[in-house]
Design an enzyme around this catalytic site. Structure first.
Site, PDB file in Angstrom:
ATOM      1  N   LYS A  10      22.689   7.890  23.880  1.00 39.13           N
ATOM      2  CA  LYS A  10      23.498   7.375  25.058  1.00 39.13           C
ATOM      3  C   LYS A  10      22.576   6.348  25.822  1.00 39.13           C
ATOM      4  O   LYS A  10      21.326   6.828  25.741  1.00 39.13           O
ATOM      5  CB  LYS A  10      24.158   8.415  25.538  1.00 39.13           C
ATOM      6  CG  LYS A  10      25.522   9.142  24.795  1.00 39.13           C
ATOM      7  CD  LYS A  10      26.287   9.916  25.692  1.00 39.13           C
ATOM      8  CE  LYS A  10      27.379  10.426  24.957  1.00 39.13           C
ATOM      9  NZ  LYS A  10      28.372  11.458  25.533  1.00 39.13           N
ATOM     10  N   TYR A  50      36.566   6.431  22.102  1.00 35.60           N
ATOM     11  CA  TYR A  50      36.798   7.727  22.713  1.00 35.60           C
ATOM     12  C   TYR A  50      38.429   7.888  23.011  1.00 35.60           C
ATOM     13  O   TYR A  50      38.860   8.568  23.664  1.00 35.60           O
ATOM     14  CB  TYR A  50      36.542   7.846  24.384  1.00 35.60           C
ATOM     15  CG  TYR A  50      34.822   8.282  24.185  1.00 35.60           C
ATOM     16  CD1 TYR A  50      34.577   9.509  23.674  1.00 35.60           C
ATOM     17  CD2 TYR A  50      33.925   7.571  24.690  1.00 35.60           C
ATOM     18  CE1 TYR A  50      33.059   9.820  23.628  1.00 35.60           C
ATOM     19  CE2 TYR A  50      32.488   7.866  24.731  1.00 35.60           C
ATOM     20  CZ  TYR A  50      32.265   9.248  24.155  1.00 35.60           C
ATOM     21  OH  TYR A  50      30.811   9.547  24.160  1.00 35.60           O
ATOM     22  N   PHE A  58      38.328  11.642  32.874  1.00 34.15           N
ATOM     23  CA  PHE A  58      36.860  11.039  32.640  1.00 34.15           C
ATOM     24  C   PHE A  58      36.992   9.883  31.879  1.00 34.15           C
ATOM     25  O   PHE A  58      35.863   9.084  31.328  1.00 34.15           O
ATOM     26  CB  PHE A  58      36.175  12.090  32.365  1.00 34.15           C
ATOM     27  CG  PHE A  58      36.190  12.744  30.802  1.00 34.15           C
ATOM     28  CD1 PHE A  58      36.300  12.029  29.730  1.00 34.15           C
ATOM     29  CD2 PHE A  58      37.025  14.003  30.852  1.00 34.15           C
ATOM     30  CE1 PHE A  58      36.256  12.632  28.507  1.00 34.15           C
ATOM     31  CE2 PHE A  58      37.297  14.234  29.642  1.00 34.15           C
ATOM     32  CZ  PHE A  58      36.846  13.732  28.600  1.00 34.15           C
ATOM     33  N   ARG A  86      25.684  19.500  16.432  1.00 28.74           N
ATOM     34  CA  ARG A  86      26.369  20.060  17.538  1.00 28.74           C
ATOM     35  C   ARG A  86      25.523  20.908  18.541  1.00 28.74           C
ATOM     36  O   ARG A  86      25.436  21.344  19.618  1.00 28.74           O
ATOM     37  CB  ARG A  86      27.660  20.339  17.237  1.00 28.74           C
ATOM     38  CG  ARG A  86      28.750  19.334  16.931  1.00 28.74           C
ATOM     39  CD  ARG A  86      29.106  18.490  17.795  1.00 28.74           C
ATOM     40  NE  ARG A  86      30.074  19.183  19.042  1.00 28.74           N
ATOM     41  CZ  ARG A  86      30.640  18.371  20.037  1.00 28.74           C
ATOM     42  NH1 ARG A  86      30.838  17.202  20.280  1.00 28.74           N
ATOM     43  NH2 ARG A  86      31.178  19.119  20.973  1.00 28.74           N
ATOM     44  N   THR A  92      28.952  20.032  26.689  1.00 33.06           N
ATOM     45  CA  THR A  92      29.061  18.798  26.822  1.00 33.06           C
ATOM     46  C   THR A  92      28.508  18.878  28.469  1.00 33.06           C
ATOM     47  O   THR A  92      28.005  17.984  28.726  1.00 33.06           O
ATOM     48  CB  THR A  92      30.527  18.597  27.075  1.00 33.06           C
ATOM     49  OG1 THR A  92      30.979  18.947  25.747  1.00 33.06           O
ATOM     50  CG2 THR A  92      30.815  17.307  27.408  1.00 33.06           C
ATOM     51  N   ARG A 103      21.041  18.633  25.506  1.00 31.61           N
ATOM     52  CA  ARG A 103      21.777  18.410  26.758  1.00 31.61           C
ATOM     53  C   ARG A 103      21.054  19.468  27.703  1.00 31.61           C
ATOM     54  O   ARG A 103      20.942  19.149  28.904  1.00 31.61           O
ATOM     55  CB  ARG A 103      23.253  18.725  26.471  1.00 31.61           C
ATOM     56  CG  ARG A 103      23.645  17.309  25.845  1.00 31.61           C
ATOM     57  CD  ARG A 103      25.099  17.595  25.209  1.00 31.61           C
ATOM     58  NE  ARG A 103      26.061  16.361  24.850  1.00 31.61           N
ATOM     59  CZ  ARG A 103      27.117  16.342  24.380  1.00 31.61           C
ATOM     60  NH1 ARG A 103      27.619  17.812  24.350  1.00 31.61           N
ATOM     61  NH2 ARG A 103      27.746  15.414  24.265  1.00 31.61           N
ATOM     62  N   ASN A 113      25.135  12.671  29.492  1.00 32.53           N
ATOM     63  CA  ASN A 113      24.472  13.771  28.702  1.00 32.53           C
ATOM     64  C   ASN A 113      23.958  13.302  27.424  1.00 32.53           C
ATOM     65  O   ASN A 113      23.846  14.128  26.344  1.00 32.53           O
ATOM     66  CB  ASN A 113      25.758  14.784  28.335  1.00 32.53           C
ATOM     67  CG  ASN A 113      26.897  14.067  27.472  1.00 32.53           C
ATOM     68  OD1 ASN A 113      26.871  12.836  27.091  1.00 32.53           O
ATOM     69  ND2 ASN A 113      27.948  14.857  27.449  1.00 32.53           N
ATOM     70  N   HIS A 116      25.777  11.861  21.790  1.00 33.37           N
ATOM     71  CA  HIS A 116      27.170  12.140  21.103  1.00 33.37           C
ATOM     72  C   HIS A 116      27.010  12.656  19.577  1.00 33.37           C
ATOM     73  O   HIS A 116      25.900  12.124  19.024  1.00 33.37           O
ATOM     74  CB  HIS A 116      27.894  10.926  21.225  1.00 33.37           C
ATOM     75  CG  HIS A 116      29.137  11.036  20.106  1.00 33.37           C
ATOM     76  ND1 HIS A 116      30.467  11.596  20.582  1.00 33.37           N
ATOM     77  CD2 HIS A 116      29.424  10.704  18.915  1.00 33.37           C
ATOM     78  CE1 HIS A 116      31.230  11.603  19.675  1.00 33.37           C
ATOM     79  NE2 HIS A 116      30.754  11.217  18.505  1.00 33.37           N
ATOM     80  N   GLU A 127      34.261   8.084  12.622  1.00 36.95           N
ATOM     81  CA  GLU A 127      33.496   7.524  13.728  1.00 36.95           C
ATOM     82  C   GLU A 127      32.320   6.665  12.951  1.00 36.95           C
ATOM     83  O   GLU A 127      31.896   5.821  13.367  1.00 36.95           O
ATOM     84  CB  GLU A 127      32.837   8.720  14.690  1.00 36.95           C
ATOM     85  CG  GLU A 127      33.739   9.399  15.588  1.00 36.95           C
ATOM     86  CD  GLU A 127      33.164  10.696  16.245  1.00 36.95           C
ATOM     87  OE1 GLU A 127      31.883  10.924  15.797  1.00 36.95           O
ATOM     88  OE2 GLU A 127      33.797  10.953  17.037  1.00 36.95           O
TER      89      GLU A 127
HETATM   90  P1  ADP Z   1      31.320  15.951  23.575  1.00 35.90           P
HETATM   91  O1  ADP Z   1      30.606  14.708  23.886  1.00 35.90           O
HETATM   92  O2  ADP Z   1      30.518  17.312  23.814  1.00 35.90           O
HETATM   93  O3  ADP Z   1      32.401  16.121  22.306  1.00 35.90           O
HETATM   94  P2  ADP Z   1      33.976  15.482  24.511  1.00 35.90           P
HETATM   95  O4  ADP Z   1      34.409  14.847  23.359  1.00 35.90           O
HETATM   96  O5  ADP Z   1      34.838  16.301  25.239  1.00 35.90           O
HETATM   97  O6  ADP Z   1      32.382  16.144  24.420  1.00 35.90           O
HETATM   98  O7  ADP Z   1      33.884  14.336  25.852  1.00 35.90           O
HETATM   99  C1  ADP Z   1      33.239  12.960  25.290  1.00 35.90           C
HETATM  100  C2  ADP Z   1      32.361  12.607  26.580  1.00 35.90           C
HETATM  101  O8  ADP Z   1      33.014  12.123  27.870  1.00 35.90           O
HETATM  102  C3  ADP Z   1      31.184  13.509  26.647  1.00 35.90           C
HETATM  103  O9  ADP Z   1      30.264  13.498  26.012  1.00 35.90           O
HETATM  104  C4  ADP Z   1      30.861  13.126  28.405  1.00 35.90           C
HETATM  105  O10 ADP Z   1      29.998  12.060  28.131  1.00 35.90           O
HETATM  106  C5  ADP Z   1      32.117  12.778  28.718  1.00 35.90           C
HETATM  107  N1  ADP Z   1      32.799  13.776  29.450  1.00 35.90           N
HETATM  108  C6  ADP Z   1      33.564  14.730  28.832  1.00 35.90           C
HETATM  109  N2  ADP Z   1      34.057  15.579  29.904  1.00 35.90           N
HETATM  110  C7  ADP Z   1      33.774  15.136  31.235  1.00 35.90           C
HETATM  111  C8  ADP Z   1      33.953  15.604  32.331  1.00 35.90           C
HETATM  112  N3  ADP Z   1      34.997  16.435  32.850  1.00 35.90           N
HETATM  113  N4  ADP Z   1      33.387  14.639  33.509  1.00 35.90           N
HETATM  114  C9  ADP Z   1      32.855  13.556  33.039  1.00 35.90           C
HETATM  115  N5  ADP Z   1      32.370  13.197  31.823  1.00 35.90           N
HETATM  116  C10 ADP Z   1      32.919  13.970  30.709  1.00 35.90           C
HETATM  117 MG    MG Z   2      33.379  14.891  21.359  1.00 35.80          MG
END
Ligand code: ADP
Ligand code: MG
Length: 148
Positions: A10, A50, A58, A86, A92, A103, A113, A116, A127
């Site tokens: 990212k 997304y 978010f 993962r 996350t 992370r 973070n 991805h 994806e």
């Molecule tokens: P992951 O990347 O761990 O699979 P998610 O798919 O739930 O997490 O979310 C996608 C991305 O959206 C996250 O990596 C993060 O950058 C952002 N994100 C998720 N939840 C939040 C939140 N509560 N506040 C801010 N950003 C968020």
């Molecule tokens: Mg995800």
């Protein structure tokens, strides 16, 4: 089972000069790079990527962040690649991520973070197709045309 997973480095990893270290973390556990592209997403493309998060609070902010600067999109392959990637990424929210994970060590907050990784084989397939339609860029390796 041998799997492919989609990893994205990212924008915050670029600004923190962590791109090489993140790639090393994945290579060090035996995952191999099968495809790699640097991409600048439009906001619309980030929203499409997304889309499972459409409607969440978010959604707009993460789409803005992911389209704010170039990202590095990679296909990593290996045994149980999806779950292993993962695991070394961590949760996350860096506050909850396990010690030693990418992370936990480097993410600033929930949104910024660093990395991805696909969350399932089904997501990985979607994806990978999103960024490598038709398998261009990874196909040559899969055909074992790459020889050392
Ligand atoms: P992951 O990347 O761990 O699979 P998610 O798919 O739930 O997490 O979310 C996608 C991305 O959206 C996250 O990596 C993060 O950058 C952002 N994100 C998720 N939840 C939040 C939140 N509560 N506040 C801010 N950003 C968020
Ligand atoms: Mg995800």
């Amino acid at each position: 089972m041998k799997e492919d997973t989609l990893i994205i480095i990212k924008p915050d990893a670029f600004s923190k000069e962590l791109v090489g270290r993140i790639i090393s973390e994945l290579e060090e556990v035996g995952l191999k790079i099968f495809g790699c592209r640097q991409v600048r997403l439009s906001k619309g493309e980030a929203k499409e990527f997304y889309r499972e998060h459409r409607g969440k609070e978010f959604y707009e902010a993460v789409s803005d962040f992911m389209s704010s600067n170039p990202i590095l999109v990679m296909v990593f392959s290996g045994e149980n690649a999806v779950s292993r990637a993962r695991k070394i990424m961590g949760g996350t929210d860096p506050r909850d991520a396990e010690e030693g994970t990418i992370r936990k060590r480097w993410a600033q907050d929930y949104r910024h973070n660093i990395i991805h990784g696909s969350d399932s084989l089904t997501s990985a397939k979607r994806e990978i197709k999103f960024f490598f339609p038709g398998g261009e860029g990874i196909y040559w390796w899969k055909k074992k045309e790459f020889k050392l």
